[in-house]
Design a protein around this motif. Sequence first.
Motif, short mmCIF file in Angstrom:
data_model
loop_
_atom_site.label_atom_id
_atom_site.label_comp_id
_atom_site.label_asym_id
_atom_site.label_seq_id
_atom_site.Cartn_x
_atom_site.Cartn_y
_atom_site.Cartn_z
N VAL A 94 80.61 62.31 16.67
CA VAL A 94 79.52 62.20 17.66
C VAL A 94 78.31 62.99 17.19
CG1 VAL A 94 78.82 62.91 19.98
CG2 VAL A 94 80.96 61.68 19.66
N ARG A 95 78.56 64.15 16.63
CA ARG A 95 77.45 65.00 16.19
C ARG A 95 76.65 64.30 15.09
NH1 ARG A 95 79.51 70.86 16.46
NH2 ARG A 95 79.58 70.35 18.66
N LYS A 96 77.38 63.61 14.21
CA LYS A 96 76.72 62.85 13.17
C LYS A 96 75.82 61.78 13.80
CE LYS A 96 79.55 62.21 9.69
NZ LYS A 96 80.65 61.57 8.94
N GLY A 97 76.34 61.18 14.85
CA GLY A 97 75.57 60.16 15.56
C GLY A 97 74.34 60.75 16.23
N ILE A 98 74.47 61.95 16.77
CA ILE A 98 73.33 62.58 17.44
C ILE A 98 72.24 62.91 16.41
CG2 ILE A 98 72.56 64.60 18.77
CD1 ILE A 98 74.28 62.79 20.45
N VAL A 99 72.64 63.38 15.24
CA VAL A 99 71.64 63.64 14.20
C VAL A 99 70.90 62.35 13.87
CG1 VAL A 99 71.28 64.30 11.79
CG2 VAL A 99 72.93 65.55 13.16
N GLU A 100 71.67 61.28 13.75
CA GLU A 100 71.06 59.99 13.41
C GLU A 100 70.05 59.57 14.49
OE1 GLU A 100 73.76 56.66 13.25
OE2 GLU A 100 72.62 55.78 11.59
N MET A 101 70.45 59.76 15.75
CA MET A 101 69.55 59.39 16.86
C MET A 101 68.28 60.24 16.83
SD MET A 101 70.97 57.02 18.78
CE MET A 101 72.53 56.33 19.26
N LEU A 102 68.46 61.55 16.62
CA LEU A 102 67.29 62.44 16.65
C LEU A 102 66.34 62.14 15.49
CD1 LEU A 102 68.89 65.86 17.65
CD2 LEU A 102 67.39 64.45 19.04
N LEU A 103 66.91 61.68 14.38
CA LEU A 103 66.06 61.42 13.22
C LEU A 103 65.45 60.02 13.22
CD1 LEU A 103 68.01 63.17 10.32
CD2 LEU A 103 65.95 63.94 11.46
N ARG A 134 70.65 54.12 9.10
CA ARG A 134 70.87 52.69 9.30
C ARG A 134 69.72 52.08 10.09
NH1 ARG A 134 76.51 52.65 12.23
NH2 ARG A 134 75.45 54.29 13.39
N TYR A 135 68.73 52.89 10.40
CA TYR A 135 67.63 52.43 11.26
C TYR A 135 66.55 51.74 10.42
CZ TYR A 135 64.45 52.55 15.24
OH TYR A 135 63.63 52.19 16.27
N GLU A 136 66.32 50.48 10.70
CA GLU A 136 65.35 49.72 9.91
C GLU A 136 64.11 49.32 10.71
OE1 GLU A 136 67.37 46.25 8.48
OE2 GLU A 136 69.07 47.42 7.74
N GLU A 137 64.08 49.68 11.98
CA GLU A 137 62.99 49.20 12.83
C GLU A 137 61.75 50.07 12.66
OE1 GLU A 137 64.52 46.59 14.09
OE2 GLU A 137 66.42 47.45 13.47
N GLU A 138 60.70 49.63 13.31
CA GLU A 138 59.46 50.41 13.26
C GLU A 138 59.64 51.71 14.02
OE1 GLU A 138 54.78 49.88 14.43
OE2 GLU A 138 56.08 48.14 14.50
N ARG A 139 59.09 52.78 13.49
CA ARG A 139 59.25 54.09 14.13
C ARG A 139 58.05 54.44 14.98
NH1 ARG A 139 63.47 56.81 11.01
NH2 ARG A 139 64.26 55.21 9.63
N ARG A 140 58.33 55.38 15.87
CA ARG A 140 57.30 55.79 16.83
C ARG A 140 56.29 56.72 16.14
NH1 ARG A 140 59.17 59.66 21.63
NH2 ARG A 140 59.45 61.00 19.84
N THR A 141 55.02 56.42 16.30
CA THR A 141 53.99 57.33 15.79
C THR A 141 52.95 57.56 16.87
OG1 THR A 141 52.83 55.45 14.86
CG2 THR A 141 54.20 56.74 13.35
N PHE A 142 52.24 58.64 16.77
CA PHE A 142 51.24 58.98 17.79
C PHE A 142 49.92 59.35 17.13
CE2 PHE A 142 55.22 59.65 19.94
CZ PHE A 142 54.97 59.25 21.24
#
Lengths: 338, 446
Positions: A94-103, A134-142
């Motif tokens: 799960v922790r690995k997954g949380i790092v992935e989500m945060l990044l 594994r994230y290939e989508e557009e990322r959030r920028t501001f």
Amino acid sequence: MAKITFDGIEVEVPDGTTILNAARQIGGGVVPPAMCYYTPLKGTGGKCRACLVRVAAGSAKDPRPMPKLVASCITTVQDGMVVENTTSQQVMDVRKGIVEMLLINHPLDCPVCDQAGECDLQDFAFEHGVSTTRYEEERRTFEKIDIGPLIQLHMTRCILCYRCVYTADQLTPERVHGVLGRGDASEIGTYIENIIDNEFSGNVIDVCPVGALTDKTFRFKQRVWFTKPVNAHRECENEKCCGRVTLWYKGKDVLRVTARKDQYGEVKEWICNTCRFDKKETSDWVLEGPAHINRASVISQNHYELPVVNPQVILDLPESTTRELERNPPLRLGGING
Amino acid sequence: MGRKLLTEHINVEGIDTFEVYRKHGGYRSVEKALKTMTPEEVVEEVKKSGLRGRGGAGFPTGMKWSFLAKPEGVPRYLVCNADESEPGTFKDRQLMAKLPHLLIEGMITGSYALGARTSYIYIRGELLYVLRILEKAIAEAYAAGFLGENILGSGYSLDLHVHPGAGAYICGEETALLESLEGKRGNPRNKPPFPAVQGLYARPTVVNNVETIAAVPVIVNEGGDEYAKIGVGKSTGTKLISACGHLNKPGIYEIELGVPVEEFIYSDEYCGGIWKGRDLKAVVAGGSSVPILPKELILKTAAGENRLMTYESLSDGGFVTGTMLGSGGFIAMDETTCIVKNTWNFSRFYHHESCGQCSPCREGTGWLEKVLHRLEHGHGSMHDIDLIVSVAKQIEGNTICPLGEAAAWPVAAAVRHFRHEFEWHVTNPKEATMPGAAYRGAAVLA
């Protein structure tokens, strides 16, 4: 008092202690990471889910395991509780997954980020993450938002830990910023691009675990591992300010002033903006000696902290050694002038 | 013909007015409770009835009431959760619009049982017309002496307020609702402490769904034992089901818990079968957040028996085949439905409605939606199918509130039961957006 077993290590803590703080009493590698929890701020924790642990037995009275992983920073211990952290594969996954989500939306711009070297997410990713995404989508920028002359808000790096919001709510007289929007469109912001302006606003910089809020007076001046932290104090006119700080030296220049932090990177006492932004001469301060830096931290590079000798021990030392220590005291300033 | 406990008089002309409602036996439970029963006796009747929360989780109501912190002298609250907004669920708004006094009666009786002196109905902001109806009905109840100081000379006083939310799905989660009611951003709280210990304004609070509270007058009037005789096993009483999708007669039905799913879909008393004579493909039985089940699994249990519309039976197959009765939002899908498109549509909703407080939900719901969008529009790969299962797993169980599960379950269940359809979308990218084509294609592949 409650006796709990954390990763097979037994520890006794006062009732009402959280699992995380019980683990911190053991210390070392078993302590769960915490991105949003911040001891000096009430109400923090439970949001980033980085500190999830498995409770294999709820208590001595009710030894049933808890059905889901729990956030250790907000779950209090029960006598007889058995907690699995590094010993649970589920927790590690799960922790690995949380790092992935945060990044997902946090840019890997560590080479140009002022927080590099003292970034909680950097440490968290290093310890628990994987090297690919594994994230290939557009990322959030501001777009850049100006929130005043002292603090730089870099929303693209924000991980929505809410620490700065709690800091503003609890330390400052007026609420000037908060979370706008919902879901992954949430952002930290001020009301109609207002500025953050009050005597304690600088503390939001210290609590930010990543490089979303940085010190405008220090930005791009130096990498933190090339600076030397020295503890110092002064009689501050602001009665709410403790006046105890860490000065970050490069040569003889004070590049940055921060509040002092404990081993988990949490501020011990809050400081005012005058101490933080306006007092950058050595003559403004009474120097105490080098700040303690964890050996594992990159800041410990080029940081010459000499051992602190217990005065009681000095009494038992041979006379020649005592004389030598008097000539070259361990916490002498010469040790930190780079 | 099943018994109607809540909706018996729903079509009576003027039943939304105090006079007509009273003529049809309205407010009897208030008189009975306040004049002849102690609060503890009312709680005991609710316990005996076996009534389970009708908002989705199905927690036993009497038990929830008995959890309320005991110390006297501190305010305690009953809050009605009227923030219904789960896709497919639309029963409460009709109940409130047609029978506002039934809810008010339940609020008075329930508040008396819990010792609340102030109670709130937190209603979804979009339901402005229902809000007006409720406000009018509350004013009538005040005028008739059923609300306010010293109700019916019993010495018990109660103030009832209606509070509109701003229209966020997350505010249907009980702790987010309380935050919103307190005037803050509607973010769910960490639990514990549970609302029964620290709820509204940090005081002991019970949050119940509209339908749950509306059942209280019936239980007090008829007695808990009588109520418990209806239904099957631990699923007692009646339940409002909002049926929609490809049905001949979509609508809101009050069923006795235990009606076979097949009977509910095909009998003329209820939905009257699938429209245009088509075949049933899948059903979401309890609102969009519960796992979707294909026809074979929703109509029969593993033992070959008709599944029953009860809290237990819909999940009796375990995690592999199980779903939930949830809030009773029954969505039927015919053979032409594209499951991938449907899953993407659900996912869009949960992405939009995530409060953004905790990392797995904030980032995960968006990730799911984007990958499903790719799959639906013919740009996905076989790897993406495993990816969404993995991301759903990363969200499920790791979030502050159940919105994480609500976002993850539909995706995980859709892939589990209709994987061939996702694969078809990958191998037939140009036709991926054609509803129905996917299903027929899958049949050919099979």
